[in-house]
Every structure is written in structure tokens, then in C-alpha cells.
Write an enzyme that holds these catalytic residues in place. Structure first.
Site, PDB file in Angstrom:
ATOM      1  N   ALA A  73     -35.905  -9.643   2.520  1.00  0.00           N
ATOM      2  CA  ALA A  73     -37.267 -10.056   2.830  1.00  0.00           C
ATOM      3  C   ALA A  73     -37.147 -10.531   4.405  1.00  0.00           C
ATOM      4  CB  ALA A  73     -37.672 -11.308   2.217  1.00  0.00           C
ATOM      5  N   GLY A 118     -33.108  -9.173  -0.587  1.00  0.00           N
ATOM      6  CA  GLY A 118     -33.889  -8.056  -1.201  1.00  0.00           C
ATOM      7  C   GLY A 118     -33.257  -6.864  -1.326  1.00  0.00           C
ATOM      8  N   GLU A 121     -31.270  -6.849  -4.246  1.00  0.00           N
ATOM      9  CA  GLU A 121     -32.082  -6.592  -5.249  1.00  0.00           C
ATOM     10  C   GLU A 121     -32.555  -5.301  -5.343  1.00  0.00           C
ATOM     11  OE1 GLU A 121     -33.919 -11.015  -5.928  1.00  0.00           O
ATOM     12  OE2 GLU A 121     -34.321  -9.969  -4.216  1.00  0.00           O
ATOM     13  N   GLU A 141     -29.586 -16.384   0.444  1.00  0.00           N
ATOM     14  CA  GLU A 141     -30.670 -16.960  -0.065  1.00  0.00           C
ATOM     15  C   GLU A 141     -30.469 -18.552   0.132  1.00  0.00           C
ATOM     16  OE1 GLU A 141     -32.437 -12.888  -1.438  1.00  0.00           O
ATOM     17  OE2 GLU A 141     -30.331 -14.218  -1.368  1.00  0.00           O
TER      18      GLU A 141
END
Length: 271
Positions: A73, A118, A121, A141
Site C-alpha cells: 500500500a 500488499g 498479499e 505492517e
């Protein structure tokens, strides 16, 4: 050869077609291919278009440059309270954050650099992951006060031993590509600098198969019903039997058997 006619060099997400393979490239190399709202939305739209396109058999997703697959992100956007996520049903990063929304075509992640947050992910949401030996995977994170909220915790915990998942998620330490391969997070390691070429080679192998056979196989691999709900073991077996009976009645199954017996290449109709 890659057909670059559809590539917009200025787009945050580049889309190119190579035969029946659609290649989606996150194109923000100066920002570590970080994902903002524009990237999320473009990924989602590209995935939807590919799913509906009968000429697309496989989607390959990668990142521009050789340093980052994606840094995850866009933290600057998050800090400024800007959304980095599209509206439902697309889910986080246009692909990773909604387990119910799964494209029927196989997705290959070609990871040529760092896949963090991300980006990791997205790789976990792919069906096949091909990585450069220098690639790294991490969930940092906790170091910025959040957690991997786009399915990262759940998907990682299902793929690796619990102690490995715990260490990775709680410390933010990176997993080297060779260890990711050993843990089963990466399907195969390419030669240095060749992960995208290897992804295209694997995509071509998949495209040689029956479109229906590939689609039904992916449904069973995901272990979800038509509404995206997880199936228990009994229901999964029943679904497998039902899909087997369905596919045996198709024209492609008849064609596949005939081609095998006649020692020729099959001519798939997708029906």
C-alpha cells in the site's frame, strides 16, 4: 514476441497481450510499485475484463523494474487519509482482499524483486508464484502500526508452518526466495532476471489445456462453492463428483479423448 500494442507507458498499470496470456504490470517503479487507489481500481478492472474475455487463458501479474514486485500500500496516501482501495466487490488491491471474488482464469505472479505488504498479499492470492532468486517477501505492517488486512494473515497461516507464519507476521522479517520456495510459497525459482519469461512459459503450458478443464480444476483448488463459501471435506467431494459428471458431458471432453486416441492436438471449443 510480446504484443505491446495495448501498453500505455504512462499508465500506473500496463496491460499487454501475448497470445492467450494477458500480462498486467504494476508500473510505479519510482514508488516501489506501491499501490494507490488508481492501481487498485485498474487491477480490478483488468482482472474482470480478462475473466470475461474468451481469448484470455491466463493472467500474469508483475511489477515494473527489477527491484520491486510491489512495496504494498502507498503509505503516503494512507497517511493523508486517501483511499488505496476500490469499492466492493473488488477488495483490497483489486485482487487480494476479497476471498469470495476469484477470477476463473489462472493467475501467475512473476516476482522479480521485493513483494512487501500488499505486494506479498497479491502474490499469495495468485495460483502460481514464480520468483527470481533475489526476490524477498515480507509483511512489515506491524512496524507501521497495522496488520496485513487483505488476507495476508489467513493465507500465510494456511500455507506455511504456524511458527513460520508467526515469525514473519510478528517481526516483519523478510523471507528470501529460496526459503519461500522451500516453504511452498513460491512454485518455482527462475534463472536470475528470467521470472517473467518463465511465467509466460508456464502460461503457455496452461493455455494448451482445455479451458473448461482448467476452470473446473481451479474451482476445486480454491475449495469454494459458487457463492464463494468454503466447503467442508464432504461437500468438496460431492462438488468434485458433480463437476466431473458435468465436464464428461462437454464437447471439450469428447474432443480431448478423440485427440488423444488419434494422436493429434485437440481443438478446444470451451463448451
Amino acid at each position: 514476441m510480446m504484443d505491446n500494442s495495448a501498453v500505455d507507458p504512462e499508465s500506473a498499470v500496463q496491460v499487454a497481450h501475448n497470445g492467450s496470456t494477458l500480462t498486467l504490470t504494476i508500473n510505479r517503479p519510482r514508488a516501489g510499485n506501491a499501490i494507490n487507489s488508481e492501481v487498485s481500481t485498474l487491477i480490478a478492472r483488468t482482472i474482470d475484463d480478462a475473466d470475461a474475455d474468451p481469448d484470455v487463458a491466463v493472467v500474469v501479474i508483475t511489477g515494473a523494474g527489477d527491484r520491486f514486485f510491489s512495496a504494498g500500500a502507498d503509505i503516503a496516501a494512507l497517511k493523508n487519509d486517501e483511499s488505496v482501495l476500490p469499492d466492493p466487490p473488488y477488495g483490497n488491491y483489486g485482487l487480494a482482499g476479497c476471498i469470495e471474488r476469484t477470477i476463473s482464469k489462472p493467475i501467475i505472479a512473476a516476482v522479480g524483486g521485493m513483494a512487501f505488504g500488499g505486494g506479498f498479499e497479491i502474490a499469495l492470492a495468485a495460483d502460481i508464484v514464480i520468483a527470481d532468486p533475489g526476490a524477498r517477501f515480507a509483511f512489515p505492517e506491524v512496524r507501521v502500526g497495522i496488520f496485513p488486512g487483505a488476507g495476508g494473515v489467513h493465507r500465510l497461516a494456511r500455507r506455511v508452518p504456524e511458527v513460520v507464519a508467526a515469525h514473519t507476521l510478528l517481526t516483519g522479517d523478510a523471507i528470501q526466495a529460496v526459503d519461500a520456495h522451500r516453504f511452498g510459497l513460491v512454485s518455482s525459482l527462475s534463472e536470475p532476471g528470467r521470472c517473467l519469461a518463465e511465467a509466460h512459459r508456464v502460461a503457455e503450458l496452461i493455455a494448451q489445456g482445455s479451458p473448461l478443464g482448467v476452470r473446473y480444476t481451479k474451482r476445486l483448488l480454491r475449495n469454494l462453492d459458487d457463492d464463494g463459501r468454503s466447503l467442508n471435506e464432504t461437500d468438496a467431494w460431492e462438488r468434485s463428483n458433480a463437476l466431473r459428471d458435468t465436464i464428461l458431458a462437454t464437447a471439450d471432453a469428447t474432443e480431448g479423448f478423440s485427440a488423444y486416441l488419434e494422436k493429434r492436438a485437440p481443438r478446444w471449443s470451451g463448451a
